[in-house]
Design a protein around this motif. Structure first.
Motif, PDB file in Angstrom:
ATOM      1  N   GLY A 106     -36.764 -25.107   9.621  1.00  0.00           N
ATOM      2  CA  GLY A 106     -36.233 -25.010  10.982  1.00  0.00           C
ATOM      3  C   GLY A 106     -36.989 -25.897  11.950  1.00  0.00           C
ATOM      4  N   SER A 107     -38.300 -25.986  11.777  1.00  0.00           N
ATOM      5  CA  SER A 107     -39.118 -26.846  12.639  1.00  0.00           C
ATOM      6  C   SER A 107     -38.788 -28.318  12.417  1.00  0.00           C
ATOM      7  N   ALA A 108     -38.630 -28.707  11.161  1.00  0.00           N
ATOM      8  CA  ALA A 108     -38.299 -30.105  10.848  1.00  0.00           C
ATOM      9  C   ALA A 108     -36.937 -30.486  11.422  1.00  0.00           C
ATOM     10  N   VAL A 109     -35.975 -29.576  11.322  1.00  0.00           N
ATOM     11  CA  VAL A 109     -34.646 -29.832  11.888  1.00  0.00           C
ATOM     12  C   VAL A 109     -34.756 -29.975  13.405  1.00  0.00           C
ATOM     13  N   ALA A 110     -35.501 -29.064  14.053  1.00  0.00           N
ATOM     14  CA  ALA A 110     -35.642 -29.107  15.512  1.00  0.00           C
ATOM     15  C   ALA A 110     -36.339 -30.382  15.978  1.00  0.00           C
ATOM     16  N   LEU A 111     -37.298 -30.878  15.195  1.00  0.00           N
ATOM     17  CA  LEU A 111     -38.002 -32.117  15.550  1.00  0.00           C
ATOM     18  C   LEU A 111     -37.217 -33.375  15.176  1.00  0.00           C
ATOM     19  N   LYS A 112     -36.070 -33.164  14.521  1.00  0.00           N
ATOM     20  CA  LYS A 112     -35.257 -34.295  14.064  1.00  0.00           C
ATOM     21  C   LYS A 112     -36.071 -35.232  13.168  1.00  0.00           C
ATOM     22  N   ALA A 113     -36.727 -34.619  12.180  1.00  0.00           N
ATOM     23  CA  ALA A 113     -37.563 -35.373  11.244  1.00  0.00           C
ATOM     24  C   ALA A 113     -36.715 -36.340  10.430  1.00  0.00           C
ATOM     25  N   ASP A 114     -37.267 -37.511  10.190  1.00  0.00           N
ATOM     26  CA  ASP A 114     -36.608 -38.488   9.326  1.00  0.00           C
ATOM     27  C   ASP A 114     -36.821 -38.155   7.855  1.00  0.00           C
ATOM     28  N   VAL A 115     -37.951 -37.539   7.553  1.00  0.00           N
ATOM     29  CA  VAL A 115     -38.290 -37.164   6.176  1.00  0.00           C
ATOM     30  C   VAL A 115     -39.018 -35.826   6.201  1.00  0.00           C
ATOM     31  N   PHE A 116     -38.681 -34.956   5.258  1.00  0.00           N
ATOM     32  CA  PHE A 116     -39.342 -33.664   5.084  1.00  0.00           C
ATOM     33  C   PHE A 116     -40.127 -33.734   3.782  1.00  0.00           C
ATOM     34  N   VAL A 117     -41.453 -33.562   3.855  1.00  0.00           N
ATOM     35  CA  VAL A 117     -42.322 -33.703   2.691  1.00  0.00           C
ATOM     36  C   VAL A 117     -42.860 -32.344   2.272  1.00  0.00           C
ATOM     37  N   SER A 118     -42.702 -32.035   0.975  1.00  0.00           N
ATOM     38  CA  SER A 118     -43.175 -30.763   0.435  1.00  0.00           C
ATOM     39  C   SER A 118     -43.406 -30.913  -1.062  1.00  0.00           C
ATOM     40  N   ALA A 119     -44.177 -29.992  -1.606  1.00  0.00           N
ATOM     41  CA  ALA A 119     -44.374 -29.931  -3.058  1.00  0.00           C
ATOM     42  C   ALA A 119     -43.540 -28.805  -3.663  1.00  0.00           C
ATOM     43  N   ASP A 120     -42.816 -28.072  -2.840  1.00  0.00           N
ATOM     44  CA  ASP A 120     -42.039 -26.911  -3.279  1.00  0.00           C
ATOM     45  C   ASP A 120     -40.586 -27.322  -3.531  1.00  0.00           C
ATOM     46  N   GLY A 121     -40.204 -27.327  -4.794  1.00  0.00           N
ATOM     47  CA  GLY A 121     -38.866 -27.763  -5.170  1.00  0.00           C
ATOM     48  C   GLY A 121     -37.759 -26.954  -4.528  1.00  0.00           C
ATOM     49  N   ARG A 122     -37.905 -25.652  -4.490  1.00  0.00           N
ATOM     50  CA  ARG A 122     -36.870 -24.802  -3.879  1.00  0.00           C
ATOM     51  C   ARG A 122     -36.748 -25.099  -2.388  1.00  0.00           C
ATOM     52  N   GLN A 123     -37.873 -25.246  -1.716  1.00  0.00           N
ATOM     53  CA  GLN A 123     -37.861 -25.564  -0.291  1.00  0.00           C
ATOM     54  C   GLN A 123     -37.204 -26.919  -0.037  1.00  0.00           C
ATOM     55  N   LEU A 124     -37.492 -27.877  -0.903  1.00  0.00           N
ATOM     56  CA  LEU A 124     -36.884 -29.205  -0.758  1.00  0.00           C
ATOM     57  C   LEU A 124     -35.366 -29.149  -0.909  1.00  0.00           C
ATOM     58  N   GLU A 125     -34.884 -28.353  -1.857  1.00  0.00           N
ATOM     59  CA  GLU A 125     -33.430 -28.208  -2.047  1.00  0.00           C
ATOM     60  C   GLU A 125     -32.782 -27.642  -0.795  1.00  0.00           C
ATOM     61  N   VAL A 126     -33.387 -26.607  -0.222  1.00  0.00           N
ATOM     62  CA  VAL A 126     -32.829 -25.986   0.978  1.00  0.00           C
ATOM     63  C   VAL A 126     -32.919 -26.947   2.170  1.00  0.00           C
ATOM     64  N   ALA A 127     -34.032 -27.665   2.281  1.00  0.00           N
ATOM     65  CA  ALA A 127     -34.185 -28.636   3.360  1.00  0.00           C
ATOM     66  C   ALA A 127     -33.103 -29.710   3.276  1.00  0.00           C
ATOM     67  N   GLU A 128     -32.809 -30.146   2.070  1.00  0.00           N
ATOM     68  CA  GLU A 128     -31.761 -31.158   1.890  1.00  0.00           C
ATOM     69  C   GLU A 128     -30.403 -30.596   2.303  1.00  0.00           C
ATOM     70  N   ARG A 129     -30.137 -29.347   1.933  1.00  0.00           N
ATOM     71  CA  ARG A 129     -28.873 -28.718   2.338  1.00  0.00           C
ATOM     72  C   ARG A 129     -28.798 -28.537   3.855  1.00  0.00           C
ATOM     73  N   ALA A 130     -29.958 -28.460   4.502  1.00  0.00           N
ATOM     74  CA  ALA A 130     -30.012 -28.328   5.974  1.00  0.00           C
ATOM     75  C   ALA A 130     -29.865 -29.692   6.654  1.00  0.00           C
ATOM     76  N   GLY A 131     -29.680 -30.750   5.856  1.00  0.00           N
ATOM     77  CA  GLY A 131     -29.431 -32.064   6.423  1.00  0.00           C
ATOM     78  C   GLY A 131     -30.645 -32.977   6.497  1.00  0.00           C
ATOM     79  N   LEU A 132     -31.753 -32.568   5.901  1.00  0.00           N
ATOM     80  CA  LEU A 132     -32.965 -33.381   5.957  1.00  0.00           C
ATOM     81  C   LEU A 132     -33.071 -34.289   4.741  1.00  0.00           C
ATOM     82  N   ARG A 133     -33.598 -35.477   4.945  1.00  0.00           N
ATOM     83  CA  ARG A 133     -33.989 -36.347   3.835  1.00  0.00           C
ATOM     84  C   ARG A 133     -35.323 -35.796   3.330  1.00  0.00           C
ATOM     85  N   VAL A 134     -35.475 -35.630   2.034  1.00  0.00           N
ATOM     86  CA  VAL A 134     -36.651 -34.959   1.493  1.00  0.00           C
ATOM     87  C   VAL A 134     -37.450 -35.894   0.586  1.00  0.00           C
TER      88      VAL A 134
END
Length: 137
Positions: A106-134
């Protein structure tokens, strides 16, 4: 480019482990680094755990905590607000995800991040579905 890190990914900037080189590369490429308001206590908690487990010394703890506190003076920190919480709740209602992971998204979406970086595969999948490049680290 605004690069957003979840807590566990950004902690790799200070403690050498798998993914550290990727995190450092993303930091170098970023024009701006974004973090959630919950990142600082989560990262310090991880540092404290490493100290309790004798994986770092007291001196190393003080050094990496000081570096972190200096670094966050120059990052975009997204506080909890209705938009962040609304996105986090939506992520939780539609996916299997931990609450804190949803707040990072939610924070990355609100900041309009260009890239979302994580080591958590499940989190990355959800972030991508939320419209973020991961990016996985």
């Amino acid at each position: 480019m605004r690069v957003f890190f979840d807590s566990s990914a950004f902690a790799k900037r200070y403690v050498r482990e798998a993914g550290t080189d990727s995190v450092l590369a993303w930091c170098d490429r970023a024009d701006e680094i974004g973090l959630s308001g919950i990142a600082l206590p989560e990262i310090v908690s991880a540092f404290c755990r490493l100290r309790r487990e004798n994986r770092i010394t007291e001196e190393q703890y003080r050094q990496i905590k000081s570096l972190l506190l200096l670094d966050i003076q120059d990052v975009a920190v997204c506080d909890l607000n209705p938009a962040v919480l609304g996105c986090a709740i939506s992520c939780l209602e539609n996916n299997v995800l931990r609450g804190m992971d949803a707040i990072h998204i939610g924070s990355a979406v609100a900041l309009k991040a260009d890239v979302f970086v994580s080591a958590d595969g499940r989190q990355l999948e959800v972030a991508e579905r939320a419209g973020l490049r991961v990016a996985a680290v």
